[in-house]
Design a protein around this motif. Structure first.
Motif, short mmCIF file in Angstrom:
data_model
loop_
_atom_site.label_atom_id
_atom_site.label_comp_id
_atom_site.label_asym_id
_atom_site.label_seq_id
_atom_site.Cartn_x
_atom_site.Cartn_y
_atom_site.Cartn_z
N GLY A 201 0.80 -1.21 0.00
CA GLY A 201 0.00 0.00 0.00
C GLY A 201 0.84 1.26 0.00
N MET A 202 1.89 1.29 0.84
CA MET A 202 2.76 2.47 0.89
C MET A 202 3.49 2.68 -0.43
SD MET A 202 2.47 4.02 3.77
CE MET A 202 1.76 3.71 5.39
N LEU A 203 3.95 1.59 -1.05
CA LEU A 203 4.68 1.70 -2.31
C LEU A 203 3.76 2.20 -3.42
CD1 LEU A 203 7.27 1.22 -3.91
CD2 LEU A 203 6.51 -1.13 -4.28
N VAL A 204 2.56 1.66 -3.49
CA VAL A 204 1.62 2.10 -4.53
C VAL A 204 1.28 3.58 -4.34
CG1 VAL A 204 -0.76 1.85 -5.36
CG2 VAL A 204 0.66 -0.17 -4.99
N MET A 205 1.08 4.01 -3.10
CA MET A 205 0.79 5.42 -2.87
C MET A 205 1.97 6.31 -3.27
SD MET A 205 -1.52 5.68 0.60
CE MET A 205 -0.41 4.77 1.65
N ALA A 206 3.19 5.88 -2.95
CA ALA A 206 4.37 6.67 -3.32
C ALA A 206 4.53 6.74 -4.83
CB ALA A 206 5.62 6.08 -2.66
N LEU A 207 4.34 5.60 -5.50
CA LEU A 207 4.44 5.58 -6.96
C LEU A 207 3.35 6.43 -7.59
CD1 LEU A 207 5.21 1.79 -7.57
CD2 LEU A 207 6.79 3.70 -7.88
N ALA A 208 2.14 6.34 -7.06
CA ALA A 208 1.03 7.11 -7.62
C ALA A 208 1.25 8.61 -7.43
CB ALA A 208 -0.28 6.68 -6.96
N ALA A 209 1.78 8.99 -6.25
CA ALA A 209 2.05 10.40 -6.01
C ALA A 209 3.11 10.93 -6.98
CB ALA A 209 2.50 10.61 -4.56
N ALA A 336 13.75 7.48 -9.50
CA ALA A 336 12.41 7.84 -9.01
C ALA A 336 11.71 6.61 -8.44
CB ALA A 336 11.59 8.45 -10.14
N LEU A 337 11.85 5.47 -9.11
CA LEU A 337 11.28 4.23 -8.57
C LEU A 337 11.91 3.89 -7.22
CD1 LEU A 337 11.21 1.95 -11.76
CD2 LEU A 337 9.28 3.16 -10.72
N LEU A 338 13.22 4.05 -7.12
CA LEU A 338 13.91 3.75 -5.87
C LEU A 338 13.53 4.75 -4.78
CD1 LEU A 338 15.89 1.80 -4.61
CD2 LEU A 338 17.77 3.21 -5.46
N LEU A 339 13.25 5.98 -5.14
CA LEU A 339 12.79 6.98 -4.17
C LEU A 339 11.45 6.54 -3.57
CD1 LEU A 339 12.83 9.70 -2.73
CD2 LEU A 339 11.89 10.74 -4.81
N ALA A 340 10.54 6.06 -4.41
CA ALA A 340 9.25 5.58 -3.91
C ALA A 340 9.43 4.41 -2.96
CB ALA A 340 8.35 5.17 -5.09
N PHE A 341 10.34 3.50 -3.29
CA PHE A 341 10.61 2.34 -2.44
C PHE A 341 11.22 2.78 -1.11
CE2 PHE A 341 12.85 -2.09 -2.46
CZ PHE A 341 12.04 -2.50 -1.44
N LEU A 343 10.81 5.59 0.44
CA LEU A 343 9.78 6.22 1.26
C LEU A 343 8.79 5.20 1.79
CD1 LEU A 343 9.07 9.39 -0.92
CD2 LEU A 343 10.28 9.33 1.26
N ALA A 344 8.52 4.15 1.01
CA ALA A 344 7.51 3.16 1.40
C ALA A 344 7.91 2.37 2.63
CB ALA A 344 7.25 2.21 0.23
N VAL A 345 9.21 2.19 2.87
CA VAL A 345 9.64 1.40 4.03
C VAL A 345 9.76 2.24 5.30
CG1 VAL A 345 10.91 -0.22 2.54
CG2 VAL A 345 12.12 1.71 3.59
N MET A 346 9.69 3.55 5.17
CA MET A 346 9.91 4.41 6.34
C MET A 346 8.91 4.16 7.47
SD MET A 346 12.59 6.41 5.97
CE MET A 346 12.33 7.92 6.88
N PRO A 347 7.60 4.03 7.20
CA PRO A 347 6.67 3.81 8.33
C PRO A 347 6.98 2.55 9.12
CG PRO A 347 5.48 4.48 6.36
CD PRO A 347 6.88 4.20 5.93
N GLN A 348 7.45 1.49 8.45
CA GLN A 348 7.77 0.26 9.15
C GLN A 348 8.93 0.45 10.11
OE1 GLN A 348 6.31 -2.54 9.34
NE2 GLN A 348 7.79 -4.11 9.90
N MET A 349 9.95 1.19 9.68
CA MET A 349 11.11 1.45 10.54
C MET A 349 10.77 2.42 11.67
SD MET A 349 13.82 3.67 11.32
CE MET A 349 14.10 4.78 9.95
N LEU A 350 10.00 3.47 11.34
CA LEU A 350 9.67 4.48 12.35
C LEU A 350 8.63 3.97 13.33
CD1 LEU A 350 9.50 7.64 10.06
CD2 LEU A 350 11.33 7.01 11.63
N GLY A 351 7.78 3.03 12.92
CA GLY A 351 6.75 2.51 13.81
C GLY A 351 7.32 1.75 14.99
#
Length: 553
Positions: A201-209, A336-341, A343-351
């Motif tokens: 979900g996080m990756l799709v949102m980052a890619l879509a944004a 840009a693809l790697l930037l989305a990836f 960002l997508a893992v950040m909530p898991q690490m910060l949580g």
């Protein structure tokens, strides 16, 4: 006729010779870097092999082992047992157990292959970004850092390697074109949701944004630009091919409310506040073994270094998007693809900022650093020392993995054949527990209850005992999460399920301690389940830290 002195002679080929020598030197240095990358990747495989002998993890690894075994027993996730993970990892392990037998070793082999594959897919993706067939530097960094914790078949690791494969296929589709290439990339991307719905979900949102920002900049609604976005529906169609049938089938088999409660609502409302941990300090100076002078923690300790790398990775890859250099449009798109990836893992690490979650989310950060090492080593020779220093700084915090010692195996105990000789927590006492269960139950279908001596405080529990006992649980809650199992309403449901199933055996453990973490896991909950067990079960045997109970006649 006048004579003029001949023009000064030039040494033919001197400039080309210097250029040729510089090219040869640069090529030799790149070959050395490539060789170093493969050496690191092989060292990572050696470290993973060594970690195959680590003790069995009774909680995280226990969840993998027990839930896969429950599927083989005909149980359904969310309906028959609580889980905060999608069922993909359990289906994969159940299939492996069916083929090769139920054992810790089979599960760990899945984890080793996933980490090695994540490195290889990351290496291929890194090569695509910088215009090479393969980046061994990226492969080595990703696999080595993924080996820094354990080699269990964690769902997040499986999802990470799936994301890298999807990015490889997206880059390939961009280079070659063709609808089928985008559909295939979408199929792999959608399959990530089978393992970790949150990462997907996080990756799709980052890619879509990111796609929306580019589309607005290009005014993609104009007819002359619209054709450049014709690939997007085919990628989305591929995602739908794996997301809709998988989750649709699950929702048809299990009440969607149970699925959403376990995966989303209970996690957000109860579990996350009880799992949250703060960021560690990264910059204080500290001395380390073999270091002649103090260094900031972020430069020489695995945990702090992983957290710092994950935090800075989005900035570094954003710089690569802004200034792609020689990589051009291909490099900008891949970055840009790697930037989305990243960002997508950040909530898991910060949580929950601990070593386990930092290592699980480190892969895109290492791919970012691999990209920059490749870029620095592909330019003028004077930048090579920078590339070498960066590569060395990334290896230094996990230098111990390059020469990982063997882990001594304990003597094998009867009753733990599924552990393949790996160390078991409280093994001698657990042997008595397994003998007790075998004596007072008749088949794997007989339910048992494995809980805590004090259910008012919950952090983790010994989920692996169900796997080693080869028994199903008496209640849907076999995995204990804080703020879930110590709630009054949940304990009332658990008592009703234990009563309705006619469970005869209950094992209560004091192995896990009360939480001292700075979050809601330290809060006391209900004693309802403790009171129910005292009233309906009788302690008949003890093998500290376990109390073995039978139902009162």
């Amino acid at each position: 006729m006048s004579l003029s002195p001949p023009p000064p002679s030039t040494i033919e080929g001197s400039a080309p010779s210097a250029s040729l020598e510089s090219t040869r030197r640069a090529r030799l240095l790149r070959l050395l870097f490539d060789a170093a990358g493969w050496v690191v990747w092989l060292a990572a495989l050696r470290a993973l092999w060594r970690k195959m002998d680590l003790p069995v993890g009774f909680y995280d690894e226990g969840i993998l082992l027990t839930d896969a075994q429950l599927l083989l027993a005909g149980k359904l996730p969310y309906r028959d047992f609580y889980s905060n993970y999608p069922p993909g990892v359990f289906l994969l392990l159940a299939g492996m157990f069916k083929l090769f037998g139920s054992s810790v070793l089979v599960e760990r082999w899945v984890g080793v292959v996933a980490r090695a594959a994540a490195g290889l897919w990351a290496g291929r993706f890194g090569g695509q970004v910088v215009g090479k067939p393969f980046s061994s530097l990226t492969a080595g960094l990703v696999t080595l850092w993924l080996a820094a914790y354990r080699d269990d078949a964690y769902a997040y690791i499986l999802a990470v390697q799936g994301v890298f494969l999807a990015l490889v296929l997206i880059m390939r589709a961009q280079e070659q074109g063709g609808r089928s290439a985008y559909v295939l990339a979408g199929v792999v991307l959608g399959a990530v949701s089978w393992m970790r719905h949150d990462l997907f979900g996080m990756l799709v949102m980052a890619l879509a944004a990111g796609a929306l920002l580019v589309a607005l900049k290009q005014r993609a609604w104009r007819p002359e630009v619209r054709s450049a976005w014709a690939w997007l529906p085919w990628l989305a169609a591929g995602v739908a091919l794996t997301v809709i049938p998988f989750w649709g089938t699950l929702f048809a088999l299990v009440d969607p409310r149970l699925v959403l409660e376990d995966l989303v609502f209970d996690q957000a409302r109860y579990v996350l506040p009880a799992r949250d941990l703060p960021m560690p300090p990264l910059l204080p100076l500290a001395e380390g073994r073999g270091m002649p002078f103090p260094l900031p923690l972020v430069l020489h300790l695995p945990f702090e270094s992983a957290v710092g790398s994950i935090a800075i990775a989005p900035l570094l890859v954003a710089l690569a998007v802004w200034r792609p250099g020689r990589t051009g449009a291909r490099g900008r798109f891949g970055s840009a693809l790697l930037l989305a990836f990243s960002l997508a893992v950040m909530p898991q690490m910060l949580g929950r900022t601990d070593l386990f979650h930092a290592i699980c989310t480190i892969a895109p950060a290492m791919a970012v650093f691999g990209l920059w090492v490749e870029r620095l080593s592909d330019t003028t020779v004077w930048r090579w020392p920078l590339a070498l220093c960066l590569f060395g700084a990334l290896l230094f915090p996990v230098r111990g993995l390059l020469l990982a010692p063997a882990y001594p195996l304990p003597p094998a105990l009867p009753g733990f054949e599924r552990a393949n000789g790996r160390e078991i927590s409280a093994a001698s006492s657990r042997q008595a527990v397994l003998e007790f269960i075998q004596k007072h139950t008749h088949s794997p279908k007989d339910p048992i209850y494995i809980g805590l001596q004090d259910h008012s405080y919950v952090l983790v529990n010994e989920v692996d005992l169900y796997f080693f006992a080869d028994r199903v649980g008496a209640t849907r809650y076999m995995q204990f999460d804080p703020n879930i199992v110590n709630r009054l309403d949940v304990q009332q449901r658990m008592a009703e399920e234990i009563e309705a199933s006619g469970t005869r055996v209950a094992i209560l453990s004091a192995l896990t301690k009360r939480s001292v973490e700075p979050n809601d896991s330290a809060k006391q909950g209900s004693h309802y389940l403790d009171q129910y067990l005292r009233e309906h079960f009788q302690a008949v045997q003890e093998a500290p830290p376990y109390v073995m109970m039978l139902r009162r006649d």
